[in-house]
Design an enzyme around this catalytic site. Structure first.
Site, PDB file in Angstrom:
ATOM      1  N   CYS A   7       0.863  -1.187   0.000  1.00  0.00           N
ATOM      2  CA  CYS A   7       0.000   0.000   0.000  1.00  0.00           C
ATOM      3  C   CYS A   7       0.897   1.233   0.000  1.00  0.00           C
ATOM      4  O   CYS A   7       2.061   1.138  -0.407  1.00  0.00           O
ATOM      5  CB  CYS A   7      -0.990  -0.039   1.167  1.00  0.00           C
ATOM      6  SG  CYS A   7      -0.232  -0.026   2.804  1.00  0.00           S
ATOM      7  N   ARG A  13      -3.339  -0.659   5.431  1.00  0.00           N
ATOM      8  CA  ARG A  13      -3.965  -1.713   4.630  1.00  0.00           C
ATOM      9  C   ARG A  13      -3.087  -2.940   4.442  1.00  0.00           C
ATOM     10  O   ARG A  13      -3.524  -4.068   4.709  1.00  0.00           O
ATOM     11  CB  ARG A  13      -4.369  -1.139   3.253  1.00  0.00           C
ATOM     12  CG  ARG A  13      -5.501  -0.148   3.329  1.00  0.00           C
ATOM     13  CD  ARG A  13      -5.650   0.651   2.042  1.00  0.00           C
ATOM     14  NE  ARG A  13      -4.509   1.553   1.845  1.00  0.00           N
ATOM     15  CZ  ARG A  13      -4.335   2.347   0.808  1.00  0.00           C
ATOM     16  NH1 ARG A  13      -5.242   2.324  -0.168  1.00  0.00           N
ATOM     17  NH2 ARG A  13      -3.297   3.147   0.733  1.00  0.00           N
ATOM     18  N   ASP A 123      -8.126   3.966   1.235  1.00  0.00           N
ATOM     19  CA  ASP A 123      -7.163   4.313   2.281  1.00  0.00           C
ATOM     20  C   ASP A 123      -7.933   4.719   3.545  1.00  0.00           C
ATOM     21  O   ASP A 123      -8.668   5.707   3.531  1.00  0.00           O
ATOM     22  CB  ASP A 123      -6.321   5.485   1.763  1.00  0.00           C
ATOM     23  CG  ASP A 123      -5.246   5.899   2.741  1.00  0.00           C
ATOM     24  OD1 ASP A 123      -5.254   5.404   3.886  1.00  0.00           O
ATOM     25  OD2 ASP A 123      -4.404   6.726   2.346  1.00  0.00           O
TER      26      ASP A 123
END
Ligand code: 4NP
Length: 153
Positions: A7, A13, A123
């Site tokens: 990420c 994440r 996000d």
């Protein structure tokens, strides 16, 4: 099989995807390895975001001992699959690849849950409520990835 989940910061994440993959790999006795990285270096060395650690814990996973690192060119040689969360990660990861051919290792992780849809994992950094949604999406993606790979074998 070596899988790298990527990420932006490697604190929200991809640590969750890393933990989910590790859990499934162990549960299914697969001879696979997983790691995670970020396209940016601003959180290098840090543990995952406390909200990711808490979301993992709610689901029985301990991701607290992970440490963030940046994606490097060599990762494209070491790993078979580089699975990213969104379009920005996709572009940034491809720009780090050492050759044109190795850029092809970068794939959107949600395409393993919903083939061809180019879905993105949002996000959650600025959204406290976003973590459980991210977790549930990543469980689907990891499950889809494992299904496609183990059916092939
Ligand atoms: P991640 O989330 O890419 O899922 O780890 C982020 C973490 C930190 C920042 C952005 C996204 N940041 O801007 O610091």
């Amino acid at each position: 099989m070596k899988i790298l989940v990527v990420c932006l910061g490697n604190i929200c994440r991809s640590p969750l995807a890393h933990g989910i993959f590790n859990h499934e790999i162990r549960k299914r006795n697969l001879d696979w390895e997983v790691d995670s990285a970020g396209t940016a270096n601003y959180h290098s060395g840090k543990a995952p975001d406390p909200r990711s650690i808490a979301e993992a814990k709610r689901n029985g996973l301990d991701i607290s001992r992970q440490a963030a690192r940046q994606l490097i060119a060599e990762d494209f040689i070491v790993y078979n699959h580089i699975l990213v969360m969104d379009a920005m990660n996709y572009q940034n990861a491809r720009s780090i690849a050492p050759t044109e051919e190795l850029k092809q290792k970068v794939e959107l992780i949600m395409n393993f849950a919903d083939p061809g849809r180019n879905g993105q994992v949002p996000d959650p950094y600025w959204d406290d409520e976003g973590f459980s949604n991210v977790y549930n999406m990543l469980v689907r993606a990891v499950d889809g990835f494992i299904s496609t790979q183990t059916e092939k074998a």
